[in-house]
Design a protein around this motif. Structure first.
Motif, PDB file in Angstrom:
ATOM      1  N   ASN A  28       0.666  -1.254  -0.133  1.00  0.00           N
ATOM      2  CA  ASN A  28      -0.068   0.019   0.098  1.00  0.00           C
ATOM      3  C   ASN A  28       0.954   1.295   0.054  1.00  0.00           C
ATOM      4  O   ASN A  28       0.262   2.115  -0.344  1.00  0.00           O
ATOM      5  CB  ASN A  28      -0.982  -0.148   1.069  1.00  0.00           C
ATOM      6  CG  ASN A  28      -2.067  -1.009   1.074  1.00  0.00           C
ATOM      7  OD1 ASN A  28      -2.517  -1.351   0.085  1.00  0.00           O
ATOM      8  ND2 ASN A  28      -2.647  -1.618   2.182  1.00  0.00           N
ATOM      9  N   ASP A  29       1.969   1.247   0.683  1.00  0.00           N
ATOM     10  CA  ASP A  29       2.819   2.557   0.466  1.00  0.00           C
ATOM     11  C   ASP A  29       4.021   2.242  -0.396  1.00  0.00           C
ATOM     12  O   ASP A  29       4.878   3.054  -0.360  1.00  0.00           O
ATOM     13  CB  ASP A  29       3.585   2.444   1.912  1.00  0.00           C
ATOM     14  CG  ASP A  29       4.707   1.388   2.179  1.00  0.00           C
ATOM     15  OD1 ASP A  29       4.161   0.222   1.702  1.00  0.00           O
ATOM     16  OD2 ASP A  29       5.357   1.446   3.257  1.00  0.00           O
ATOM     17  N   GLY A  30       3.598   1.523  -1.477  1.00  0.00           N
ATOM     18  CA  GLY A  30       4.632   1.691  -2.527  1.00  0.00           C
ATOM     19  C   GLY A  30       5.533   0.499  -2.704  1.00  0.00           C
ATOM     20  O   GLY A  30       5.224  -0.656  -1.851  1.00  0.00           O
ATOM     21  N   ASN A  31       6.560   0.210  -3.743  1.00  0.00           N
ATOM     22  CA  ASN A  31       7.304  -1.059  -3.801  1.00  0.00           C
ATOM     23  C   ASN A  31       8.099  -1.104  -2.697  1.00  0.00           C
ATOM     24  O   ASN A  31       8.692   0.003  -2.453  1.00  0.00           O
ATOM     25  CB  ASN A  31       7.843  -1.120  -5.263  1.00  0.00           C
ATOM     26  CG  ASN A  31       6.726  -0.989  -6.178  1.00  0.00           C
ATOM     27  OD1 ASN A  31       6.272  -2.102  -6.326  1.00  0.00           O
ATOM     28  ND2 ASN A  31       6.470   0.007  -7.032  1.00  0.00           N
ATOM     29  N   HIS A  32       8.446  -2.440  -2.479  1.00  0.00           N
ATOM     30  CA  HIS A  32       9.739  -2.565  -1.510  1.00  0.00           C
ATOM     31  C   HIS A  32      10.717  -3.754  -2.018  1.00  0.00           C
ATOM     32  O   HIS A  32       9.980  -4.581  -2.624  1.00  0.00           O
ATOM     33  CB  HIS A  32       8.983  -3.626  -0.263  1.00  0.00           C
ATOM     34  CG  HIS A  32       8.192  -2.388   0.693  1.00  0.00           C
ATOM     35  ND1 HIS A  32       8.587  -2.210   1.893  1.00  0.00           N
ATOM     36  CD2 HIS A  32       6.957  -1.908   0.482  1.00  0.00           C
ATOM     37  CE1 HIS A  32       7.713  -1.349   2.556  1.00  0.00           C
ATOM     38  NE2 HIS A  32       6.629  -1.171   1.708  1.00  0.00           N
ATOM     39  N   ILE A  33      11.652  -3.399  -1.847  1.00  0.00           N
ATOM     40  CA  ILE A  33      12.795  -4.320  -2.299  1.00  0.00           C
ATOM     41  C   ILE A  33      12.856  -5.447  -1.798  1.00  0.00           C
ATOM     42  O   ILE A  33      12.882  -5.662  -0.407  1.00  0.00           O
ATOM     43  CB  ILE A  33      14.298  -3.612  -2.384  1.00  0.00           C
ATOM     44  CG1 ILE A  33      14.075  -2.312  -3.180  1.00  0.00           C
ATOM     45  CG2 ILE A  33      15.445  -4.508  -2.523  1.00  0.00           C
ATOM     46  CD1 ILE A  33      15.327  -1.607  -3.072  1.00  0.00           C
ATOM     47  N   VAL A  34      13.019  -6.711  -2.512  1.00  0.00           N
ATOM     48  CA  VAL A  34      13.255  -7.909  -1.800  1.00  0.00           C
ATOM     49  C   VAL A  34      14.465  -8.412  -2.219  1.00  0.00           C
ATOM     50  O   VAL A  34      14.935  -9.684  -1.850  1.00  0.00           O
ATOM     51  CB  VAL A  34      12.049  -8.873  -2.421  1.00  0.00           C
ATOM     52  CG1 VAL A  34      10.726  -8.501  -1.910  1.00  0.00           C
ATOM     53  CG2 VAL A  34      12.020  -8.923  -4.175  1.00  0.00           C
ATOM     54  N   SER A  35      15.172  -8.185  -3.310  1.00  0.00           N
ATOM     55  CA  SER A  35      16.448  -8.424  -3.672  1.00  0.00           C
ATOM     56  C   SER A  35      17.082  -7.435  -4.545  1.00  0.00           C
ATOM     57  O   SER A  35      16.555  -6.660  -5.173  1.00  0.00           O
ATOM     58  CB  SER A  35      16.325  -9.558  -4.712  1.00  0.00           C
ATOM     59  OG  SER A  35      17.561  -9.877  -5.014  1.00  0.00           O
ATOM     60  N   ILE A  36      18.291  -7.172  -4.321  1.00  0.00           N
ATOM     61  CA  ILE A  36      19.121  -6.156  -4.947  1.00  0.00           C
ATOM     62  C   ILE A  36      20.592  -6.649  -5.354  1.00  0.00           C
ATOM     63  O   ILE A  36      21.144  -7.476  -4.606  1.00  0.00           O
ATOM     64  CB  ILE A  36      19.316  -4.894  -3.889  1.00  0.00           C
ATOM     65  CG1 ILE A  36      19.969  -3.503  -4.525  1.00  0.00           C
ATOM     66  CG2 ILE A  36      19.882  -5.073  -2.607  1.00  0.00           C
ATOM     67  CD1 ILE A  36      19.819  -2.308  -3.901  1.00  0.00           C
ATOM     68  N   ALA A  37      21.000  -5.952  -6.410  1.00  0.00           N
ATOM     69  CA  ALA A  37      22.333  -6.312  -6.832  1.00  0.00           C
ATOM     70  C   ALA A  37      23.119  -5.191  -7.435  1.00  0.00           C
ATOM     71  O   ALA A  37      22.535  -4.204  -8.120  1.00  0.00           O
ATOM     72  CB  ALA A  37      22.272  -7.506  -7.928  1.00  0.00           C
ATOM     73  N   ALA A  38      24.387  -5.218  -7.492  1.00  0.00           N
ATOM     74  CA  ALA A  38      25.125  -4.050  -8.084  1.00  0.00           C
ATOM     75  C   ALA A  38      26.394  -4.525  -8.638  1.00  0.00           C
ATOM     76  O   ALA A  38      27.263  -5.226  -8.016  1.00  0.00           O
ATOM     77  CB  ALA A  38      25.518  -2.996  -7.010  1.00  0.00           C
ATOM     78  N   THR A  39      26.514  -4.474  -9.972  1.00  0.00           N
ATOM     79  CA  THR A  39      27.678  -4.998 -10.902  1.00  0.00           C
ATOM     80  C   THR A  39      28.643  -4.073 -11.013  1.00  0.00           C
ATOM     81  O   THR A  39      28.399  -2.914 -11.541  1.00  0.00           O
ATOM     82  CB  THR A  39      27.179  -5.790 -11.922  1.00  0.00           C
ATOM     83  OG1 THR A  39      26.411  -7.112 -11.681  1.00  0.00           O
ATOM     84  CG2 THR A  39      28.616  -6.261 -12.719  1.00  0.00           C
TER      85      THR A  39
END
Length: 487
Positions: A28-39
């Protein structure tokens, strides 16, 4: 080494690139991150990938997109626990952030930083978006701007789509390939690419609220029975019954606004000639009762099949008959329903439906418009095809075809011929945004401010979700700001 090799070395050694990808779940308050990556990319090579699961603190309701469930992230750290790691990766002053469809990934990051309840913000870094970068550096692609299409254009692969680590690494490979294209196009300074890409930074993208709109991660949940239809591929020689069943399944995709429909159409290109008329028939039937986002979903598949199903002579009668249906489709509505492309931040398929048809007629499906074909399309006389289309009221087809020919001449260095074609298109009121931008830039160079303002005003009513209109608006805003600063 060649000059292009030297240029690539200069481009790739000037900065460290950090390619970011996030997978999310809606709430309800927007998208939440469940996985993140940085190459990380340094000196023209992919170096390392940092990735982690993130416990979003809300139920995951879109597991069908990224295959992550509540159990998968139950013991994962929260965003607050991993934010220091992310900041450290972006810490270096020479860092350039990169993402594919950066408005989504960076927008979600802004929202997560806001949730921390502190003064911390996402570090501001120059930003490149590999979804729009091909147009900047002159890399030819088809209609789709999806990561899969970009990778395919370079014959690159992604081992696990919608996995953050795999997507980040694949996007890094695409970035390296795009920098090589930029080097061949004459770029030697990354600052010039950043300028031509709009001087975006991680701080200048839309605010976090934009990430609350439906996007690629908030696709509607699809019934398992429908997902099962995507496992059934057409036989090498399908029967009429099998072709009809395939088309019926795409109609179901449309009513569900299914994000898998484009892939389904791509996999059936060998049968485009048989499937396209079936989809056209269903498109007409759907138009009588369609809700927001349903026709546009089906048009996405029609656009994929059309250039492989029609021939030159059948394009005009098909467009004459079906363009009213496309133009009259209920627009995508973020609250009532949107097609997969609009959810993914891409142009709506109905706004681009003329482009694959014009590309087909221009013989430009596999490259620039051939020289022999150009003289049949543009030039003096009413019998030239672009002129005929414009006089018949098909200004979108005419404008895009004119741009394809002008771009082919410009790529060869024949700028005067390209300019003549742009002028002709403007006189015919074929206001493709790329045509308007090219003509507008020339007017600005000539100091013809009143003519430029008139051009922008005349073309305004034609604006739609084609990102080239955004490019035009951004250029005009910069031009006006620079003009006023000189006063």
């Amino acid at each position: 080494m060649t000059a292009a090799d030297d240029a690539f070395k200069l481009l790739s050694e000037q900065h460290t690139f950090v390619v970011i990808d996030v997978e999310t779940c809606p709430a309800n308050d927007g998208n939440h991150i469940v996985s993140i990556a940085a190459t990380t990319v340094r000196q023209g090579r992919r170096r390392s990938t940092w990735s982690t699961l993130v416990n979003p603190g809300v139920p995951i309701t879109n597991s069908q997109h990224h295959n992550l469930t509540d159990d998968d992230v139950a013991s994962a750290r929260s965003f607050a626990d991993i934010v220091d790691d992310l900041d450290a990766i972006l810490d270096a002053d020479d860092t350039v952030a990169v993402a594919h469809n950066a408005r989504f990934d960076i927008g979600v990051l802004h929202l997560e930083y806001q949730r921390l309840g502190t003064d911390r913000t996402l570090p501001e870094r120059p930003l490149l978006d590999t979804m729009t970068l091909p147009r900047v550096v002159g890399h030819q692609m088809g209609r789709s701007r999806r990561l899969a299409a970009l990778l395919e254009s370079f014959e690159l692969t992604n081992s696990s789509p919608h996995d953050a680590a795999s997507d980040a690494a694949a996007t890094a490979d695409a970035l390296i390939a795009l920098l090589r294209v930029a080097a061949k196009s004459g770029y030697t300074e990354l600052d010039d690419i950043l300028a031509d890409a709009g001087q975006a930074t991680t701080a200048t993208l839309p605010t976090a609220e934009a990430a609350r709109m439906p996007t690629r991660s908030s696709s509607p949940a699809l019934p398992q029975a429908h997902l099962d239809t995507h496992t059934v591929l057409l036989a090498d020689t399908p029967t009429d019954e099998e072709l009809d069943a395939w088309a019926d399944a795409t109609l179901e995709c449309s009513t569900l606004r299914c994000e898998l429909l484009i892939d389904k159409a791509d996999a059936a290109l060998d049968h485009a000639a048989e499937l396209h008329p079936r989809l056209t028939k269903r498109l007409t039937a759907l138009a009588k009762k369609a809700e927001s986002g349903q026709i546009t979903t089906l048009v996405g598949a029609v656009n994929v099949l059309a250039p492989h199903a029609l021939d030159r002579r059948s394009v005009r009668p098909w467009w004459r008959k079906h363009a009213p249906t496309l133009k009259g489709a209920p627009p995508c509505d973020a609250t009532a329903g949107a097609c997969p492309d609009c959810r993914d931040g891409q142009p709506c398929p109905t706004d681009l439906a003329h482009q694959p048809l014009a590309t087909l007629v221009c013989d430009a499906l596999d490259g620039p418009v051939p020289k022999k074909r150009r003289s049949q399309l543009v030039g003096s006389g009413d019998r030239k095809l672009v002129t005929e289309w414009a006089h018949a009221g098909y200004h979108d087809l005419a404008g895009y075809a004119a741009w394809l020919v002008a771009d082919a001449f410009a790529t060869e260095g024949n700028d005067s011929r390209a300019a003549n074609i742009v002028d002709q298109a403007i006189q015919l009121r074929a206001f493709d945004p790329r045509i308007v931008l090219a003509h507008g830039q020339r007017l600005a160079q000539q100091g013809r401010h009143r003519d430029l303002v008139e051009l922008i005003d005349l073309s305004a009513e034609h604006r739609n979700t084609d990102t080239a209109w955004q490019d035009l608006a951004a250029w005009y805003a910069r031009h006006e700001a620079e003009r006023h600063s000189r006063r």
